[in-house]
Design a protein around this motif. Structure first.
Motif, PDB file in Angstrom:
ATOM      1  N   SER A 199       3.474   8.061  -3.757  1.00 48.87           N
ATOM      2  CA  SER A 199       4.241   7.435  -2.692  1.00 48.87           C
ATOM      3  C   SER A 199       5.486   8.221  -2.313  1.00 48.87           C
ATOM      4  O   SER A 199       5.832   8.296  -1.144  1.00 48.87           O
ATOM      5  CB  SER A 199       4.659   6.018  -3.107  1.00 48.87           C
ATOM      6  OG  SER A 199       3.532   5.203  -3.350  1.00 48.87           O
TER       7      SER A 199
ATOM      8  N   THR B  27       0.946   5.582  -8.587  1.00 44.03           N
ATOM      9  CA  THR B  27       1.284   5.149  -7.237  1.00 44.03           C
ATOM     10  C   THR B  27       2.660   5.657  -6.845  1.00 44.03           C
ATOM     11  O   THR B  27       2.867   6.118  -5.715  1.00 44.03           O
ATOM     12  CB  THR B  27       1.272   3.605  -7.158  1.00 44.03           C
ATOM     13  OG1 THR B  27      -0.018   3.131  -7.514  1.00 44.03           O
ATOM     14  CG2 THR B  27       1.602   3.135  -5.755  1.00 44.03           C
TER      15      THR B  27
ATOM     16  N   ALA C 264       9.446   2.969  -0.595  1.00 45.49           N
ATOM     17  CA  ALA C 264       8.001   3.169  -0.509  1.00 45.49           C
ATOM     18  C   ALA C 264       7.273   1.833  -0.429  1.00 45.49           C
ATOM     19  O   ALA C 264       6.304   1.683   0.313  1.00 45.49           O
ATOM     20  CB  ALA C 264       7.507   3.974  -1.711  1.00 45.49           C
TER      21      ALA C 264
ATOM     22  N   SER D  51      -0.649   9.198   6.641  1.00 45.62           N
ATOM     23  CA  SER D  51      -0.169   9.630   5.334  1.00 45.62           C
ATOM     24  C   SER D  51      -0.941  10.843   4.871  1.00 45.62           C
ATOM     25  O   SER D  51      -1.989  11.177   5.399  1.00 45.62           O
ATOM     26  CB  SER D  51      -0.346   8.502   4.310  1.00 45.62           C
ATOM     27  OG  SER D  51      -1.704   8.329   4.019  1.00 45.62           O
TER      28      SER D  51
ATOM     29  N   ALA E 186      -1.283   3.297  -1.685  1.00 44.54           N
ATOM     30  CA  ALA E 186      -0.207   4.257  -1.714  1.00 44.54           C
ATOM     31  C   ALA E 186       0.591   4.155  -0.428  1.00 44.54           C
ATOM     32  O   ALA E 186       0.037   3.953   0.643  1.00 44.54           O
ATOM     33  CB  ALA E 186      -0.760   5.683  -1.856  1.00 44.54           C
ATOM     34  N   ALA E 187       1.888   4.304  -0.518  1.00 47.73           N
ATOM     35  CA  ALA E 187       2.734   4.173   0.657  1.00 47.73           C
ATOM     36  C   ALA E 187       2.503   5.315   1.607  1.00 47.73           C
ATOM     37  O   ALA E 187       2.207   6.432   1.199  1.00 47.73           O
ATOM     38  CB  ALA E 187       4.204   4.145   0.234  1.00 47.73           C
TER      39      ALA E 187
ATOM     40  N   GLU F 222       4.924   0.309   3.033  1.00 48.26           N
ATOM     41  CA  GLU F 222       3.496  -0.007   3.016  1.00 48.26           C
ATOM     42  C   GLU F 222       3.081  -0.870   4.195  1.00 48.26           C
ATOM     43  O   GLU F 222       1.917  -0.868   4.594  1.00 48.26           O
ATOM     44  CB  GLU F 222       3.130  -0.719   1.714  1.00 48.26           C
ATOM     45  CG  GLU F 222       3.151   0.205   0.517  1.00 48.26           C
ATOM     46  CD  GLU F 222       2.584  -0.457  -0.716  1.00 48.26           C
ATOM     47  OE1 GLU F 222       2.208  -1.637  -0.638  1.00 48.26           O
ATOM     48  OE2 GLU F 222       2.520   0.211  -1.753  1.00 48.26           O
TER      49      GLU F 222
END
Length: 462
Positions: free
Chosen positions: A338, A334, A403, A413, A455-456, A407
């Motif tokens: 991110s 992650t 990050a 993204s 994931a950010a 979210e």
């Protein structure tokens, strides 16, 4: 795409259902075919664990020589990560998947006929190449093949990976109790079934319009954030595969009992990767959760290093390591996705290349350290490595915190862009399904093959 296009007539009612009410079991045969292949593919990670002592005894090989089964498999997988994007952008997803499955079938079967440890190591390398090609494309094929129940398809994918990780050692133990050749032939037969089902049931996929460059994953290492998180992955994988590759020699168990130990380990890996990591992250944040997990993993490795002559301690610590490995697998991945300032496929290839290098070299190094020193040294070194990983990760603490905060923001993204491209390339999908699936995949990070965290958003595109 335009919403005026509407859904094709053949999409059927399943495609129009709300994702929240669909059952993961209401999927086309193509999805089931690839999900089955995923289970068998991920069995390969721990399949050889229960037969390592048997191989050493029957082929008159040292533990360091036997550990090369991990080294050849993982180092080749690492190197292949650099070319999977290049291959799939030229062959298309289905062809890449089929090529990967063919390689696994062929090399697993030939490994079962081998007469020396050197031959098995070499054929295991070919197996690693096939596995890399398969892993790189399996999710895209599952998503693109689903004509309804997209969210269920992702849940099914997660479940398949979890079952594969847990059942690989169990299958290896069951078949290895008969003969050390059994696990290799077993995988070859199961993968042959998966190959036939995939070739028949998965619809053709077009080649992407834009071809990937071979140099992209290497060039991505110029970005400090990606390099830092990748090195973190290498260091904790050193400790991870030291346990996975050498601890079986300290347990003094039959292949069947070793299979049970590593099955319990795999269950913990799956549970904490899919459920534990997101829960801990939501409460404590990515950075603090990883620091704690890595420190505890170092303690776990030290337990084996201090008590290598006590099988009960080694068994307990090995099983418990699944908790920390599951958390680390999900959250380090992650972190990579991110904060890496490159598209997700490139970041995944770069990260996979670096981390699997560590995983591949660690078991061989452990065997050599035991031969030259004693059984304490490799596990103490593993503890030091994972602690060093926590220190390295702390240098991007601010980026990880940013990050986590991002979210909550809505934006486009690179995960969503990749998802739209992967799903949009599949013919016959309604636009609503494409957008819904793109949003769903954006909420998940693939990493080690175990999705489960959000994931950010890419902060380059507010």
């Amino acid at each position: 795409m335009s919403s005026s296009h509407g859904a094709p007539a053949h999409a059927g009612p399943a495609a129009a259902e709300a994702p929240g009410v669909q059952s993961p079991f209401r999927q086309p045969k193509a999805v089931w075919a690839v999900a089955f292949a995923c289970v068998i593919s991920f069995m390969g990670i721990g399949l050889v664990d229960p037969i390592l002592p048997s191989l050493a005894d029957q082929l008159q090989a040292s533990p360091s020589q036997v550990s090369l089964l991990f080294t050849s498999y993982l180092v080749v997988t690492a190197l292949a990560m650099l070319v999977t994007g290049w291959v799939s952008s030229r062959l298309g997803a289905k062809r890449t998947l089929v090529v990967g499955l063919v390689l696994i079938v062929v090399f697993a079967a030939i490994a079962g006929t081998s007469g020396s440890i050197g031959e098995i190591v070499g054929f295991r390398a070919g197996w690693g190449l096939g596995n890399a090609l398969f892993i790189a494309t399996s999710l895209a094929v599952i998503v693109g093949s689903a004509s309804g129940g997209f969210s269920g398809a992702i849940v099914l994918y997660e479940a398949a990976l979890g079952v594969g990780i847990a059942c690989g050692p169990l299958l290896g133990g069951l078949l290895g109790n008969i003969s050390w050749r059994g696990p290799f032939f077993g995988v070859a037969v199961l993968m042959l079934i998966a190959l036939v089902a995939t070739a028949i049931l998965v619809p053709p996929t077009p080649r992407p319009e834009q071809r990937s460059s071979l140099s992209e994953p290497i060039k991505a290492l110029r970005h400090r954030s990606l390099t830092t998180t990748s090195v973190t992955g290498l260091l904790y994988n050193w400790a991870f595969f030291t346990v996975l590759g050498y601890a079986p020699f300290l347990m003094h168990l039959s292949p069947l009992k070793l299979g049970g130990v590593f099955c319990a380990w795999g269950i913990l890996v799956a549970i904490f990767a899919v459920f534990g990591a997101p829960m801990l992250k939501s409460r404590f944040g990515t950075a603090r959760t990883l620091y704690a997990s890595m420190v505890l993993m170092a303690v776990d490795s030290l337990v084996i290093g201090v008590f290598p002559g006590h099988p009960a301690a080694v068994i307990g610590a090995t099983i418990a390591s699944g908790i920390f490995i599951g958390v680390n697998n999900t959250l380090v991945t992650t972190a990579v996705m991110s904060i890496a300032p490159v598209p997700r496929p490139v970041a995944a290839a770069t990260y996979g290349f670096v981390r699997f290098i560590g995983g591949g070299l660690a078991p061989f190094a452990a065997g050599k350290l035991v031969e030259h020193y004693n059984t304490h040294v490799p596990f103490i070194l593993g503890a030091v490595a994972v602690l060093a990983g926590a220190v390295v990760l702390s240098t991007v603490h601010g980026a990880l915190s940013d990050a986590d905060r991002d979210e909550a923001h809505v934006g486009t993204s690179h995960e969503r862009t990749d998802a739209e491209q992967a799903v949009g390339e599949m013919p016959g999908l309604p636009e609503e399904a494409v957008l819904a699936e793109a949003a769903l995949i954006e909420d998940r990070t693939l990493g080690d093959g175990i999705p489960g965290t959000r994931a950010a958003p890419d902060r380059r595109h507010p």
